[in-house]
Design a protein around this motif. Sequence first.
Motif, mmCIF file in Angstrom:
data_model
loop_
_atom_site.group_PDB
_atom_site.id
_atom_site.type_symbol
_atom_site.label_atom_id
_atom_site.label_comp_id
_atom_site.label_asym_id
_atom_site.label_seq_id
_atom_site.Cartn_x
_atom_site.Cartn_y
_atom_site.Cartn_z
ATOM 1 N N PRO A 283 0.830 -1.212 0.000
ATOM 2 C CA PRO A 283 0.000 0.000 0.000
ATOM 3 C C PRO A 283 0.862 1.259 0.000
ATOM 4 C CG PRO A 283 -0.833 -1.586 1.587
ATOM 5 C CD PRO A 283 0.497 -2.108 1.105
ATOM 6 N N ALA A 284 0.352 2.282 -0.648
ATOM 7 C CA ALA A 284 1.084 3.545 -0.734
ATOM 8 C C ALA A 284 0.130 4.700 -0.456
ATOM 9 C CB ALA A 284 1.707 3.703 -2.128
ATOM 10 N N ARG A 285 0.716 5.846 -0.147
ATOM 11 C CA ARG A 285 -0.066 7.052 0.054
ATOM 12 C C ARG A 285 0.370 8.098 -0.958
ATOM 13 N NH1 ARG A 285 -1.213 8.732 6.221
ATOM 14 N NH2 ARG A 285 -2.584 10.105 5.037
ATOM 15 N N ALA A 286 -0.572 8.879 -1.405
ATOM 16 C CA ALA A 286 -0.286 9.981 -2.328
ATOM 17 C C ALA A 286 -1.165 11.158 -1.923
ATOM 18 C CB ALA A 286 -0.583 9.559 -3.764
ATOM 19 N N THR A 287 -0.900 12.303 -2.532
ATOM 20 C CA THR A 287 -1.715 13.488 -2.303
ATOM 21 C C THR A 287 -2.477 13.804 -3.576
ATOM 22 O OG1 THR A 287 -0.098 14.385 -0.746
ATOM 23 C CG2 THR A 287 -1.718 15.925 -1.638
ATOM 24 N N ALA A 288 -3.778 14.017 -3.445
ATOM 25 C CA ALA A 288 -4.600 14.427 -4.583
ATOM 26 C C ALA A 288 -4.877 15.923 -4.478
ATOM 27 C CB ALA A 288 -5.904 13.654 -4.603
ATOM 28 N N ILE B 22 -15.221 13.427 -13.906
ATOM 29 C CA ILE B 22 -14.870 13.614 -15.311
ATOM 30 C C ILE B 22 -16.140 13.404 -16.135
ATOM 31 C CG2 ILE B 22 -13.389 12.853 -17.199
ATOM 32 C CD1 ILE B 22 -11.855 14.061 -14.850
ATOM 33 N N GLU B 23 -16.397 14.287 -17.091
ATOM 34 C CA GLU B 23 -17.632 14.186 -17.866
ATOM 35 C C GLU B 23 -17.733 12.816 -18.539
ATOM 36 O OE1 GLU B 23 -20.273 16.686 -21.129
ATOM 37 O OE2 GLU B 23 -18.200 17.307 -20.699
ATOM 38 N N GLY B 24 -18.844 12.138 -18.277
ATOM 39 C CA GLY B 24 -19.060 10.802 -18.839
ATOM 40 C C GLY B 24 -18.323 9.702 -18.107
ATOM 41 N N GLN B 25 -17.632 10.058 -17.010
ATOM 42 C CA GLN B 25 -16.827 9.075 -16.284
ATOM 43 C C GLN B 25 -17.196 9.102 -14.800
ATOM 44 O OE1 GLN B 25 -14.560 7.192 -17.896
ATOM 45 N NE2 GLN B 25 -14.455 8.259 -19.866
ATOM 46 N N ASP B 26 -16.492 8.295 -14.020
ATOM 47 C CA ASP B 26 -16.686 8.279 -12.576
ATOM 48 C C ASP B 26 -15.904 9.418 -11.928
ATOM 49 O OD1 ASP B 26 -18.305 6.009 -12.651
ATOM 50 O OD2 ASP B 26 -16.570 4.661 -12.593
ATOM 51 N N VAL B 27 -15.960 9.465 -10.598
ATOM 52 C CA VAL B 27 -15.145 10.414 -9.837
ATOM 53 C C VAL B 27 -13.708 9.914 -9.819
ATOM 54 C CG1 VAL B 27 -14.736 11.381 -7.541
ATOM 55 C CG2 VAL B 27 -17.077 11.208 -8.428
ATOM 56 N N HIS B 28 -12.770 10.836 -10.051
ATOM 57 C CA HIS B 28 -11.345 10.499 -10.087
ATOM 58 C C HIS B 28 -10.556 11.445 -9.191
ATOM 59 C CE1 HIS B 28 -12.554 8.249 -13.635
ATOM 60 N NE2 HIS B 28 -11.339 7.734 -13.736
ATOM 61 N N TYR B 29 -9.392 10.954 -8.752
ATOM 62 C CA TYR B 29 -8.438 11.798 -8.042
ATOM 63 C C TYR B 29 -7.335 12.208 -9.007
ATOM 64 C CZ TYR B 29 -10.564 9.327 -4.062
ATOM 65 O OH TYR B 29 -11.444 8.781 -3.176
ATOM 66 N N LEU B 30 -6.975 13.487 -8.985
ATOM 67 C CA LEU B 30 -5.802 13.951 -9.716
ATOM 68 C C LEU B 30 -4.636 13.929 -8.743
ATOM 69 C CD1 LEU B 30 -4.343 15.119 -12.138
ATOM 70 C CD2 LEU B 30 -5.164 17.395 -11.469
ATOM 71 N N LEU B 31 -3.702 13.017 -8.964
ATOM 72 C CA LEU B 31 -2.595 12.820 -8.028
ATOM 73 C C LEU B 31 -1.541 13.897 -8.232
ATOM 74 C CD1 LEU B 31 -2.286 8.929 -8.270
ATOM 75 C CD2 LEU B 31 -3.608 10.309 -6.645
ATOM 76 N N ALA B 32 -1.119 14.486 -7.118
ATOM 77 C CA ALA B 32 -0.149 15.583 -7.172
ATOM 78 C C ALA B 32 1.266 15.128 -6.846
ATOM 79 C CB ALA B 32 -0.567 16.696 -6.202
ATOM 80 N N ASP B 33 1.415 13.944 -6.245
ATOM 81 C CA ASP B 33 2.756 13.454 -5.920
ATOM 82 C C ASP B 33 2.719 11.931 -5.928
ATOM 83 O OD1 ASP B 33 1.519 12.713 -3.541
ATOM 84 O OD2 ASP B 33 2.428 14.306 -2.351
ATOM 85 N N GLY B 34 3.859 11.334 -5.593
ATOM 86 C CA GLY B 34 3.941 9.886 -5.569
ATOM 87 C C GLY B 34 4.144 9.307 -6.956
ATOM 88 N N PRO B 35 4.057 7.996 -7.074
ATOM 89 C CA PRO B 35 4.357 7.331 -8.354
ATOM 90 C C PRO B 35 3.356 7.647 -9.463
ATOM 91 C CG PRO B 35 3.512 5.760 -6.758
ATOM 92 C CD PRO B 35 3.779 7.016 -6.000
ATOM 93 N N GLY B 36 2.178 8.164 -9.124
ATOM 94 C CA GLY B 36 1.188 8.485 -10.156
ATOM 95 C C GLY B 36 1.014 9.977 -10.367
ATOM 96 N N ALA B 37 1.976 10.780 -9.972
ATOM 97 C CA ALA B 37 1.841 12.234 -10.038
ATOM 98 C C ALA B 37 1.497 12.681 -11.460
ATOM 99 C CB ALA B 37 3.132 12.902 -9.577
ATOM 100 N N TRP C 70 -1.354 12.110 -12.953
ATOM 101 C CA TRP C 70 -2.341 11.215 -13.550
ATOM 102 C C TRP C 70 -3.596 11.154 -12.680
ATOM 103 C CZ3 TRP C 70 -1.509 8.235 -18.077
ATOM 104 C CH2 TRP C 70 -0.226 8.349 -18.622
ATOM 105 N N TYR C 71 -4.681 10.713 -13.313
ATOM 106 C CA TYR C 71 -5.935 10.481 -12.594
ATOM 107 C C TYR C 71 -6.068 9.004 -12.256
ATOM 108 C CZ TYR C 71 -7.719 15.085 -14.055
ATOM 109 O OH TYR C 71 -7.911 16.427 -14.262
ATOM 110 N N VAL C 72 -6.662 8.730 -11.086
ATOM 111 C CA VAL C 72 -7.012 7.379 -10.709
ATOM 112 C C VAL C 72 -8.460 7.394 -10.222
ATOM 113 C CG1 VAL C 72 -6.144 7.613 -8.327
ATOM 114 C CG2 VAL C 72 -6.343 5.336 -9.377
ATOM 115 N N ALA C 73 -9.243 6.392 -10.615
ATOM 116 C CA ALA C 73 -10.652 6.350 -10.243
ATOM 117 C C ALA C 73 -10.813 6.058 -8.760
ATOM 118 C CB ALA C 73 -11.381 5.285 -11.066
ATOM 119 N N GLU C 74 -11.812 6.695 -8.158
ATOM 120 C CA GLU C 74 -12.151 6.421 -6.763
ATOM 121 C C GLU C 74 -12.791 5.040 -6.685
ATOM 122 O OE1 GLU C 74 -13.857 9.457 -3.814
ATOM 123 O OE2 GLU C 74 -15.633 8.419 -4.569
ATOM 124 N N ARG C 75 -12.144 4.120 -5.975
ATOM 125 C CA ARG C 75 -12.631 2.748 -5.845
ATOM 126 C C ARG C 75 -12.292 2.243 -4.440
ATOM 127 N NH1 ARG C 75 -14.744 3.722 -10.015
ATOM 128 N NH2 ARG C 75 -14.629 2.641 -12.039
#
Length: 458
Positions: free
Chosen positions: A343-348, A354-369, A371-376
């Motif tokens: 498990p990892a922690r990041a800051t959104a 997103i229009e036509g999509q689910d709720v997403h987090y825009l990651l501001a740091d960490g390995p996915g900085a 990029w968006y990841v879906a709330e799941r």
Amino acid sequence: MGRQGSVETTVPAGLPFTFGTHGFRCVLDVPDAMRPWRDRVAPREDAGTHDRDGVRMFRWNGGLHDHPVGQIQYGLENLAAYRRTGDAFFLDRARAQAGRVVERRHERRGAWFFPYPFDFTHAVHTGISYEAPWYSGMAQGEALSLFAQLAQLPAVPAAARERYRRAADGAFRSLLAGNGEQPWVVARDGAGHLWIHEYPIDPPGTSDHTYNGFMFAALGLWDYYALTRSPPAADLFDGSLTTLTANFRALRNPRWLSHYCRTHAIPTKSYHPVHVTLLRQLSWLSGSELLAVQSDLLMDDYPPPSLGPEGGPVHLAEGAHTLLRFDDGGAVTATRTLELARPARATASHRIRIEGQDVHYLLADGPGAGWYVAERYPAAYLRGEWCASDHRPARRARFRAGVSVVCRRGSDERTVTYPRDTPVHYDRRALVDGRMMLRATDGDAKGWWVPGSQLLAG
């Protein structure tokens, strides 16, 4: 409703026209913090344009003009600042706004109308084009709030309070002029529902049917009723909320931004949170669970995107996560897979639909900085409490028979099992650690958060 505590008024005892009602009430037993215009507080110094009297002015087409809604809202914001600080500076500035609106009024058919002294054509909405002077139901309703609040404020001298009462009566009479005579701001639609029009257009059935201006005017009706206990004000409040609930499907745009008005059905990012807040406040002022439900639906359709200057902590479970990028229309432009061995922690920076999509987090740091990841839940979720809404009165729900509910309070957890259907109330709803949770106010779960998915509607 009776007239207990009311003062004599020249306002008619009944309404000169009819419209649909559903029994919504003006509930006066509301904490001060939940009353109209308590949450928008004027700063002592602001960047707005003022004249030498401290009155808020409006720049338009190279000129400086009075703007009734701008001045009235500024007055109400200064009243909120006065309540919070006790500083007479804010009260004086609020009264300066009220004085200007009264001074520039037009009296027609015994009613006070507050004119816009400049020509105006709406840049987006067709059909809205005025030559000065023109009038708005939003200004008429908000004036009720300003005058009624000043008329009830002990710090205002008694003679001035009586003048504000007369001003409130004059403004209220403009909402009784629903027969199409000029000027007008009130009309019925084809279904017989009452509308207080921010942008009245002749003939009345062709008006814009703007939602936010209508809701702000309804707040004014509540304020006026709190001052006068006027039965016509209670009836207009009932009719206004009846109209709003009957038109909720037209206001709502599921899983996206709500519409600014019924006529044009244009989604609006700036007014969507206004709709959420106003529906919630009207639920407090009427005691209506239906309005609270509608407010929550809009919140879930498009939650507040920003997570504040520091962002929000996101938990990413071990395993594979799909990261995405989108264009302005919501289409996916890039994807990649993030594999986590633990498990990892990041800051959104944002939690956004997103229009036509689910709720997403825009990651501001960490390995996915970046990029968006879906709330799941429990794979990717935002830690802490977010998107909270308070409910008054507490809303009804029930636990179904045989369910075992995992309750949370801070870092504590407990399980409560219900052998039979059990009623419960809750006074707060929020996203808590990635799940929509409800705070119970009674029973074994009192004071604990329970998952909304484990409760049935009352």
